[in-house]
Scaffold this motif. Structure first.
Motif, PDB file in Angstrom:
ATOM      1  N   VAL A 278      40.174  34.920  56.911  1.00 28.67           N
ATOM      2  CA  VAL A 278      39.815  35.109  55.322  1.00 28.67           C
ATOM      3  C   VAL A 278      38.441  35.422  55.555  1.00 28.67           C
ATOM      4  N   ASN A 279      37.762  35.959  54.327  1.00 25.75           N
ATOM      5  CA  ASN A 279      36.167  36.221  54.351  1.00 25.75           C
ATOM      6  C   ASN A 279      35.454  34.868  54.259  1.00 25.75           C
ATOM      7  N   SER A 280      36.314  33.825  53.494  1.00 27.61           N
ATOM      8  CA  SER A 280      35.353  32.642  53.388  1.00 27.61           C
ATOM      9  C   SER A 280      36.317  31.640  53.401  1.00 27.61           C
ATOM     10  N   GLU A 281      36.010  30.343  53.694  1.00 23.80           N
ATOM     11  CA  GLU A 281      36.888  29.118  53.841  1.00 23.80           C
ATOM     12  C   GLU A 281      37.022  28.953  52.244  1.00 23.80           C
ATOM     13  N   ILE A 282      36.262  29.312  51.374  1.00 21.78           N
ATOM     14  CA  ILE A 282      36.663  29.273  49.908  1.00 21.78           C
ATOM     15  C   ILE A 282      37.811  29.809  49.592  1.00 21.78           C
ATOM     16  N   GLU A 283      38.224  31.044  50.183  1.00 23.34           N
ATOM     17  CA  GLU A 283      39.534  31.488  50.005  1.00 23.34           C
ATOM     18  C   GLU A 283      40.690  30.832  50.255  1.00 23.34           C
ATOM     19  N   ILE A 284      40.515  29.739  51.332  1.00 25.87           N
ATOM     20  CA  ILE A 284      41.411  28.861  51.385  1.00 25.87           C
ATOM     21  C   ILE A 284      41.598  27.984  50.502  1.00 25.87           C
ATOM     22  N   LEU A 285      40.703  27.372  49.995  1.00 24.09           N
ATOM     23  CA  LEU A 285      40.770  26.601  48.739  1.00 24.09           C
ATOM     24  C   LEU A 285      41.479  27.047  47.358  1.00 24.09           C
TER      25      LEU A 285
ATOM     26  N   ARG B 237      45.895  28.341  43.730  1.00 25.90           N
ATOM     27  CA  ARG B 237      47.250  29.115  43.405  1.00 25.90           C
ATOM     28  C   ARG B 237      48.550  28.446  43.460  1.00 25.90           C
ATOM     29  N   TRP B 238      48.824  27.974  44.697  1.00 28.16           N
ATOM     30  CA  TRP B 238      50.013  27.694  44.977  1.00 28.16           C
ATOM     31  C   TRP B 238      50.366  26.419  44.075  1.00 28.16           C
ATOM     32  N   LEU B 239      49.487  25.537  43.999  1.00 29.97           N
ATOM     33  CA  LEU B 239      49.786  24.180  43.067  1.00 29.97           C
ATOM     34  C   LEU B 239      49.699  24.820  41.608  1.00 29.97           C
TER      35      LEU B 239
ATOM     36  N   SER C 193      37.531  35.267  39.952  1.00 32.26           N
ATOM     37  CA  SER C 193      37.144  36.631  40.777  1.00 32.26           C
ATOM     38  C   SER C 193      38.273  36.514  42.128  1.00 32.26           C
ATOM     39  N   PHE C 194      38.637  35.290  42.366  1.00 34.67           N
ATOM     40  CA  PHE C 194      39.480  35.362  43.670  1.00 34.67           C
ATOM     41  C   PHE C 194      41.061  36.056  43.021  1.00 34.67           C
ATOM     42  N   LEU C 195      41.286  35.867  41.888  1.00 30.23           N
ATOM     43  CA  LEU C 195      42.512  36.490  41.434  1.00 30.23           C
ATOM     44  C   LEU C 195      42.401  38.078  41.156  1.00 30.23           C
ATOM     45  N   LYS C 196      41.032  38.233  40.884  1.00 31.79           N
ATOM     46  CA  LYS C 196      40.770  39.725  40.684  1.00 31.79           C
ATOM     47  C   LYS C 196      40.762  40.455  42.248  1.00 31.79           C
ATOM     48  N   TYR C 197      40.444  39.856  43.033  1.00 32.65           N
ATOM     49  CA  TYR C 197      40.448  40.336  44.292  1.00 32.65           C
ATOM     50  C   TYR C 197      42.035  40.559  44.726  1.00 32.65           C
ATOM     51  N   LEU C 198      42.815  39.526  44.435  1.00 36.07           N
ATOM     52  CA  LEU C 198      44.247  39.762  44.809  1.00 36.07           C
ATOM     53  C   LEU C 198      44.745  40.865  44.021  1.00 36.07           C
ATOM     54  N   ASP C 199      44.426  41.097  42.763  1.00 37.53           N
ATOM     55  CA  ASP C 199      44.998  42.218  42.091  1.00 37.53           C
ATOM     56  C   ASP C 199      44.667  43.439  42.892  1.00 37.53           C
ATOM     57  N   ALA C 200      43.522  43.662  43.344  1.00 40.89           N
ATOM     58  CA  ALA C 200      42.815  44.642  43.982  1.00 40.89           C
ATOM     59  C   ALA C 200      43.961  45.053  45.236  1.00 40.89           C
ATOM     60  N   ILE C 201      44.045  43.803  46.092  1.00 42.76           N
ATOM     61  CA  ILE C 201      44.707  43.975  47.432  1.00 42.76           C
ATOM     62  C   ILE C 201      46.161  44.609  46.976  1.00 42.76           C
ATOM     63  N   ARG C 202      46.777  44.212  46.052  1.00 41.27           N
ATOM     64  CA  ARG C 202      48.359  44.335  45.660  1.00 41.27           C
ATOM     65  C   ARG C 202      48.118  46.244  45.433  1.00 41.27           C
TER      66      ARG C 202
END
Length: 476
Positions: free
Chosen positions: A303-310, A315-317, A431-440
């Motif tokens: 991960v880029n940061s531990e914040i991404e783990i949180l 997202r899963w919850l 911002s995290f969800l936006k990053y995931l959209d970019a990855i897709r």
């Protein structure tokens, strides 16, 4: 007396014998006092003719018979038996028995005389034809399924095979099958396709395992206790070139259908750069509570940061909140707040602009985790390189040193900037969800472009072109 003179020795012996018999009978009162010694009984000629007829050689002894004195008929009959058995020489009975006993003692067999059955001169030089090769005959019998002796049933599938082949490799068949003609195997442990592959593996000289249905084959090998096949499957599964990152997780998903926990645990440790791509997928949302906790607890995920783990936990919850709410604490415990910047933890605890997190951070146990993280990062920043005093302080506060993740660098990540960059902004859930959209949209090989922290310089270049002074700060 002409015949008597020709063979005086034989004749004198007969005469003496008959004289003795005649005298003995006379003494016993058997001989007639009026009988003449030269007279013959009336039926003597008949006997003489019969003997002469049966044995032509007996004619030579006729002269001897002319000289025989008249004796009792019974005695003369006994004398004639001796004459018939030994026409050349009459031996008294007692002497004959002694001779027979002496002859029997000297008898020898051919073996005793030196003749041996297995000693034949020239035997080794005989040109003998070769026979058919046993291996080839067995191979032909097995390959062509000639007279199979057992039938294996798996569901509706039936296989007629040779039990001997199965017993050569499988401890299951060796120990539990003895002359059975019908064997039923559970379809949930050994599929028909897997059994067919197993039998082909047994009969092949150099069997090669294919990727397709490898887990079915591995499970069948474990159930049937085929050690060599199980080991061969495991070597293929343990290959770090074939099964890593995306291929590792795909195999993990497949292994869930066969309850192969050892394979699942191994494949999860192979996920590093692929982690964020996984979080962006639907498969991540379908993981069970146990699976998500196992995944988020790994040190190997990148991960880029531990914040991404949180954010991944949130997202899963939130995907199925009603069913997953009871698992909040178990999932959030996998987050290492001690690895987050203190400034972010303070914002997380007080910022009301993150509604998705409020239902989580308001839980007392989660609040304590956040506060402990703030304390840890503050102490770490205060003592700097003074490791000894730092350890004493965190021990006083009952804090634990967290294990470090596999930090990665993604140049396409908007929030992955150093703290001194003018374009730096805190990581929010949106911002995290936006990053995931970019990855897709980046394609399936996007994860390959990511670099580990040990693969790049410690300096993080961003909009300010100012390097960070602390690598840990850069990662956050």
């Amino acid at each position: 007396m002409n015949a008597l003179s020709q063979n005086s020795s034989e004749g004198s012996s007969v005469i003496e014998c008959l004289d003795q018999l005649s005298l003995q009978d006379h003494k016993d009162g058997n001989a007639s006092p009026n009988s003449s010694i030269n007279a013959r009984p009336t039926n003597f000629k008949v006997l003489d003719c019969q003997v002469s007829y049966q044995n032509p050689e007996f004619d030579a002894q006729s002269a001897i018979l002319d000289e025989i004195r008249t004796v009792d008929f019974d005695l003369k009959e006994k004398a004639f038996d001796q004459i018939l058995t030994s026409p050349r020489k009459i031996i008294p009975m007692a002497m004959a028995n002694e001779a027979n006993e002496s002859y029997e003692c000297n008898e020898k067999s051919l073996l005793e005389m030196g003749f041996k059955t297995n000693e034949i001169e020239g035997w080794e030089q005989i040109c003998q034809p070769p026979k058919d090769n046993l291996y080839q005959l067995l191979r032909n019998t097995i390959d062509n399924r000639i007279k199979p002796d057992v039938e294996v049933h798996i569901g509706s599938a039936k296989f007629r095979v040779h039990l001997m082949v199965l017993q050569c490799y499988s401890e299951f068949f060796m120990q539990q099958c003895d002359n059975e003609v019908l064997i039923v195997l559970p379809a949930d442990m050994v599929t028909p396709e897997a059994f067919l592959t197993v039998y082909k593996w047994m009969t092949a000289d150099e069997p090669k395992i294919q990727r397709e249905r490898i887990l079915e084959l591995f499970m069948a090998a474990k159930f049937l206790n085929i050690k060599q096949l199980e080991y061969q499957c495991w070597l293929c599964l343990d290959d770090t070139v074939c099964f890593r990152e995306d291929t590792a997780f795909l195999l993990y998903l497949e292994s869930r259908n066969y309850d192969l926990e050892d394979v699942q645990n191994l494949m999860l440790t192979r996920i590093c750069k692929f982690f964020l791509t996984l979080v962006a997928s639907k498969e991540f949302l379908s993981l069970s509570p146990k699976e998500i906790c196992t995944l988020l607890s790994l040190n190997s995920i990148g991960v880029n940061s531990e914040i991404e783990i949180l954010m991944a936990a949130v997202r899963w919850l939130l995907y199925n909140w009603d069913e997953r709410e009871p698992h909040i604490l178990d999932v959030i415990k996998c987050v290492r707040f001690n690895l987050m910047p203190a400034v972010y933890l303070v914002t997380l605890n007080n910022d009301m602009d993150v509604p998705e997190l409020q239902c989580i951070v308001k839980i007392p146990e989660v609040k304590k985790m956040i506060n402990d993280g703030i304390t840890y990062t503050t102490i770490q920043s205060f003592y700097g390189n003074n490791r000894e005093e730092f350890l004493q302080t965190i021990e006083r506060y009952n804090l634990l040193i967290p294990s470090v993740r596999e930090w990665i660098y993604d140049g396409q990540c908007d929030y992955h900037r150093c703290l001194k960059c003018p374009n730096f902004h805190g990581i929010t859930y949106s911002s995290f969800l936006k990053y995931l959209d970019a990855i897709r949209t980046m394609g399936k090989d996007y994860w390959r472009s990511l670099k580990l922290s040990n693969e790049i310089d410690n300096t993080l270049q961003c909009c300010s072109n100012q390097p960070t002074t602390n690598d840990g700060e850069r990662r956050r």
